[in-house]
Design an enzyme around this catalytic site. Structure first.
Site, mmCIF file in Angstrom:
data_model
loop_
_atom_site.group_PDB
_atom_site.id
_atom_site.type_symbol
_atom_site.label_atom_id
_atom_site.label_comp_id
_atom_site.label_asym_id
_atom_site.label_seq_id
_atom_site.Cartn_x
_atom_site.Cartn_y
_atom_site.Cartn_z
ATOM 1 N N GLU A 127 6.476 10.065 -0.050
ATOM 2 C CA GLU A 127 5.444 9.863 -1.076
ATOM 3 C C GLU A 127 4.889 11.072 -1.355
ATOM 4 O O GLU A 127 4.339 11.878 -0.251
ATOM 5 C CB GLU A 127 4.422 8.899 -0.545
ATOM 6 N N GLY A 132 -1.853 2.124 7.617
ATOM 7 C CA GLY A 132 -1.416 0.616 7.612
ATOM 8 C C GLY A 132 -0.845 0.226 9.013
ATOM 9 O O GLY A 132 -1.239 -0.774 9.667
ATOM 10 N N GLY A 173 -3.725 1.379 1.238
ATOM 11 C CA GLY A 173 -3.788 2.963 1.495
ATOM 12 C C GLY A 173 -2.635 3.299 2.109
ATOM 13 O O GLY A 173 -1.653 2.652 1.633
ATOM 14 N N SER A 174 -2.302 4.052 2.992
ATOM 15 C CA SER A 174 -1.224 4.657 3.315
ATOM 16 C C SER A 174 -0.406 4.006 4.267
ATOM 17 O O SER A 174 -1.004 3.081 5.049
ATOM 18 C CB SER A 174 -1.154 6.245 3.854
ATOM 19 N N THR A 175 0.826 3.982 4.227
ATOM 20 C CA THR A 175 1.953 3.363 5.292
ATOM 21 C C THR A 175 1.497 3.628 6.790
ATOM 22 O O THR A 175 1.094 2.797 7.598
ATOM 23 C CB THR A 175 3.264 3.621 5.122
ATOM 24 N N GLU A 201 -1.290 -3.452 1.560
ATOM 25 C CA GLU A 201 -0.827 -2.636 0.424
ATOM 26 C C GLU A 201 -0.942 -1.095 0.406
ATOM 27 O O GLU A 201 -1.823 -0.598 0.457
ATOM 28 C CB GLU A 201 -1.868 -2.951 -0.831
ATOM 29 N N CYS A 229 -0.168 4.529 -6.354
ATOM 30 C CA CYS A 229 0.825 3.951 -5.443
ATOM 31 C C CYS A 229 2.197 3.656 -6.090
ATOM 32 O O CYS A 229 3.215 3.892 -5.344
ATOM 33 C CB CYS A 229 0.380 2.896 -4.596
ATOM 34 N N LYS A 288 -15.174 -1.181 2.725
ATOM 35 C CA LYS A 288 -15.098 0.329 2.957
ATOM 36 C C LYS A 288 -14.446 0.798 1.936
ATOM 37 O O LYS A 288 -13.330 0.806 1.848
ATOM 38 C CB LYS A 288 -14.958 0.939 4.503
HETATM 39 P P1 NAP Z 1 -5.295 6.290 3.553
HETATM 40 O O1 NAP Z 1 -5.538 7.860 4.282
HETATM 41 O O2 NAP Z 1 -4.646 5.377 4.428
HETATM 42 O O3 NAP Z 1 -6.952 5.808 3.574
HETATM 43 C C1 NAP Z 1 -7.229 4.503 2.770
HETATM 44 C C2 NAP Z 1 -8.482 4.081 3.352
HETATM 45 O O4 NAP Z 1 -8.292 3.887 5.012
HETATM 46 C C3 NAP Z 1 -9.559 5.065 3.352
HETATM 47 O O5 NAP Z 1 -10.613 4.120 3.109
HETATM 48 C C4 NAP Z 1 -9.703 5.434 4.761
HETATM 49 O O6 NAP Z 1 -10.870 6.184 4.978
HETATM 50 C C5 NAP Z 1 -9.222 4.486 5.664
HETATM 51 N N1 NAP Z 1 -8.986 4.763 6.950
HETATM 52 C C6 NAP Z 1 -8.670 6.171 7.483
HETATM 53 N N2 NAP Z 1 -8.277 5.800 8.803
HETATM 54 C C7 NAP Z 1 -8.133 4.400 8.991
HETATM 55 C C8 NAP Z 1 -8.038 3.988 10.109
HETATM 56 N N3 NAP Z 1 -7.560 4.374 11.270
HETATM 57 N N4 NAP Z 1 -8.361 2.432 10.280
HETATM 58 C C9 NAP Z 1 -9.146 1.864 8.887
HETATM 59 N N5 NAP Z 1 -9.130 2.664 7.948
HETATM 60 C C10 NAP Z 1 -8.788 4.058 7.820
HETATM 61 O O7 NAP Z 1 -4.771 6.527 2.153
HETATM 62 P P2 NAP Z 1 -5.372 7.268 1.013
HETATM 63 O O8 NAP Z 1 -4.830 8.699 1.004
HETATM 64 O O9 NAP Z 1 -6.650 7.160 0.876
HETATM 65 O O10 NAP Z 1 -4.542 6.695 -0.155
HETATM 66 C C11 NAP Z 1 -3.528 6.785 -0.684
HETATM 67 C C12 NAP Z 1 -2.439 5.704 -0.230
HETATM 68 O O11 NAP Z 1 -2.888 4.715 -0.585
HETATM 69 C C13 NAP Z 1 -1.003 6.128 -0.682
HETATM 70 O O12 NAP Z 1 -0.105 6.151 0.312
HETATM 71 C C14 NAP Z 1 -0.839 4.954 -1.809
HETATM 72 O O13 NAP Z 1 0.427 4.578 -1.977
HETATM 73 C C15 NAP Z 1 -1.699 3.958 -1.134
HETATM 74 N N6 NAP Z 1 -1.890 2.903 -2.060
HETATM 75 C C16 NAP Z 1 -1.526 1.794 -2.326
HETATM 76 C C17 NAP Z 1 -1.829 0.653 -3.254
HETATM 77 C C18 NAP Z 1 -0.954 -0.634 -3.271
HETATM 78 O O14 NAP Z 1 -1.454 -1.507 -4.032
HETATM 79 N N7 NAP Z 1 -0.026 -0.657 -2.363
HETATM 80 C C19 NAP Z 1 -2.708 0.955 -4.047
HETATM 81 C C20 NAP Z 1 -3.290 2.134 -3.778
HETATM 82 C C21 NAP Z 1 -3.150 3.243 -3.124
HETATM 83 P P3 NAP Z 1 -11.047 7.689 4.539
HETATM 84 O O15 NAP Z 1 -11.091 7.988 3.174
HETATM 85 O O16 NAP Z 1 -11.974 8.085 5.116
HETATM 86 O O17 NAP Z 1 -10.050 8.615 5.215
#
Ligand code: NAP
Ligand code: MG
Length: 499
Positions: free
Chosen positions: A409, A261, A256-258, A278, A312, A204
């Protein structure tokens, strides 16, 4: 503080050095004109076909640079996720899981070549949908995504070297969820190693950036990838939760976000699913007084402002050695005055659009907290487009470790500057965070680089450079930045079992 326009009217006959930078001429617009070949509506990609969601529901994907609708995207429900997993399991049992590695390699190679063929088109689509400057998507995201497919094509027939002396086997079907900051690249990081190892995938993408994922589905189809090997289900958090918790998934990989996660980890506790996470970061970029200062300033700018800080591993905390702190701050202020903020599709743009209104609101609130807590704010007086989501590059000096802007962050173009006096203080401050994804060190001394890279609790430590990536190099976090690695031999180990 006067705006640049005010400064212009009161300009002295011999301008101070900083005004020379402030008065840069404007460039003519230089939009990238390649056709992104967007469809008005995108369906789910399941079992090798584009299919309508069972609910019949679609949501809009907009261009954050001007808030205009780009396309409608299918909203996958639990039934659609079930269908995707069933297709993936069939493919694993009947085709993909039985193919020898050298055959899988040919598909991965073909995907990489087809992506290269359509690179300009994909770069424009990525920029329109996500808001990142075209020079980033054209010169980094798309070529690096292709590089990941090439690299893993190279591994697919040499898998016995992933764990020498052990026999390895694929896991089966893996569920993957990715964020919006590198939509195509994160997709490549996820599916290339999974496929090389012989797994099948249900993925997804993020709700705001599904388009390049669905365009890649066209490439998978054109490459003749057997149906069901890769399935894309689009939607919001609920769809993501259905992908992560599905009983068929032998492993889940999340970027995605901590915060999210942790929700996923809690929901999967006690199951036998393998997991890699990640997650977020709050990297320290550390500049010593013997560093090549101009080079460091460019690295700091690259580390946090290009790509709007939507990275990130962004160098969002600058730790600068006290003897050079004033000099570095003055140079940074001068440099951000000439960053071009605006339409991401323009080839001259350095800082593009913030990905969504929601993210813009988060950045605005974090910056307000920095001001409230007493840090000193600096922003250039650049003009922002009247429509779309934009945020001025922002520097905070006088930041202390207790400030929210030093701990949380922000995921925006905001740099928090702290100072240090000794090597030990730099290490202590850099490690004083819940995260541990990346760090940067700028110094002339090789021995200091070795000491810092040993003592910094970060998955990647860049020395005299920043934000450099390569498919051969594993990437991943310490502490709340997650676990597991993507890229390199280590990344492949996370997609197999030792038998
Ligand atoms: P996010 O809100 O955690 O969303 C990430 C993904 O998870 C999206 O596809 C989101 O869908 C989905 N999601 C939301 N709630 C969920 C749930 N309860 N169960 C399963 N999936 C769910 O993060 P973001 O705001 O998109 O991205 C930014 C974050 O990603 C930052 O914290 C960044 O540091 C981190 N990141 C980490 C890395 C790494 O390699 N460590 C790389 C890139 C980004 P929706 O889009 O529909 O909300
Ligand atoms: Mg969009």
């Amino acid at each position: 503080m006067p705006t640049l326009a005010e400064k212009k009217t009161t300009r002295p006959s011999r301008p101070a050095p900083e005004l020379i930078f402030g008065d840069l001429w404007e460039f003519d617009p230089a939009p990238e004109t390649a056709d992104p070949k967007l469809k008005p509506r995108y369906d789910l990609f399941i079992d090798g076909k584009f299919v309508a969601p069972k609910s019949g529901k679609y949501f809009d994907s907009i261009n954050p640079a001007n808030e205009q609708k780009l396309a409608e995207i299918a909203l996958a429900g639990r039934d659609d996720v079930d269908a995707a997993y069933a297709a993936a399991q069939r493919a694993f049992e009947t085709t993909w899981g039985k193919l020898p590695g050298r055959e899988r390699a040919k598909y991965l190679y073909r995907i990489a070549r087809l992506l290269q063929d359509r690179a300009r088109e994909f770069a424009v689509a990525e920029t329109l949908d996500g808001g990142k400057p075209i020079k980033e998507s054209r010169d980094f995201d798309v070529p690096m995504a292709a590089a990941h497919f090439f690299y893993h094509a190279g591994w697919a027939d040499k898998l016995e070297y992933v764990a020498p002396g052990r026999r390895i086997a694929p896991l089966g079907v893996v569920g993957q969820v990715i964020p919006w900051n590198f939509p195509l690249l994160m997709l490549a990081w996820k599916i290339a190693p999974a496929l090389a190892m012989g797994n099948c995938v249900v993925l997804k993408p993020a709700e705001t950036t599904s388009i390049t994922c669905l365009k890649l589905a066209e490439i998978l189809r054109d490459a003749g990838l057997p149906p069901g090997v890769v399935n894309f289900v689009t939607g919001a958090g609920e769809t993501g939760a259905a992908v992560m918790s599905h009983p068929i998934a032998a492993k889940v990989a999340f970027t995605g976000s901590t915060e999210v996660g942790k929700i996923i980890m809690r929901s999967l506790a006690g199951t036998e699913k393998k997991m890699t996470m990640e997650l977020g970061g709050k990297a320290a970029n550390i500049v010593f007084d013997d560093a090549p200062i101009d080079q460091a300033v460019e690295g700091i700018i690259n580390g946090i402002f290009f790509n709007q800080g939507h990275v990130c591993c962004a160098g969002s905390r600058l730790l600068v050695h006290e003897p050079v702190a004033e000099q570095v701050l003055a140079k940074l202020k001068n440099r951000i005055k000439v960053l071009r903020v605006g339409d991401p599709i323009d080839k001259n743009t350095d800082v593009g659009a913030i990905n969504s209104r929601e993210q813009l609101n988060k950045i605005t609130a974090m910056v307000a907290s920095g001001v409230k807590e007493g840090a000193e704010l600096f922003q250039p007086a650049c003009k922002l487009p009247s429509k779309g989501f934009y945020f001025r590059p922002t520097i905070f000096s006088g930041v202390s470790m207790s400030h929210r802007i030093a701990r949380e962050e922000i995921f925006g173009p905001v740099l928090s500057i702290l100072t240090f006096r000794t090597v030990d203080e730099a290490i202590e401050k850099a490690n004083n965070t819940a995260y541990g994804l990346s760090a940067g060190v700028w110094t002339d001394k090789g021995s200091r680089i070795l000491k810092m890279s040993t003592e910094l609790k970060a998955g990647v430590v860049w020395a005299n450079t920043y934000n450099k990536f390569d498919p051969t190099s594993p990437f991943g976090g310490y502490k709340e930045s997650g676990f597991g690695r993507e890229g390199g031999r280590q990344g492949l180990l996370d997609y197999c079992k030792l038998v």
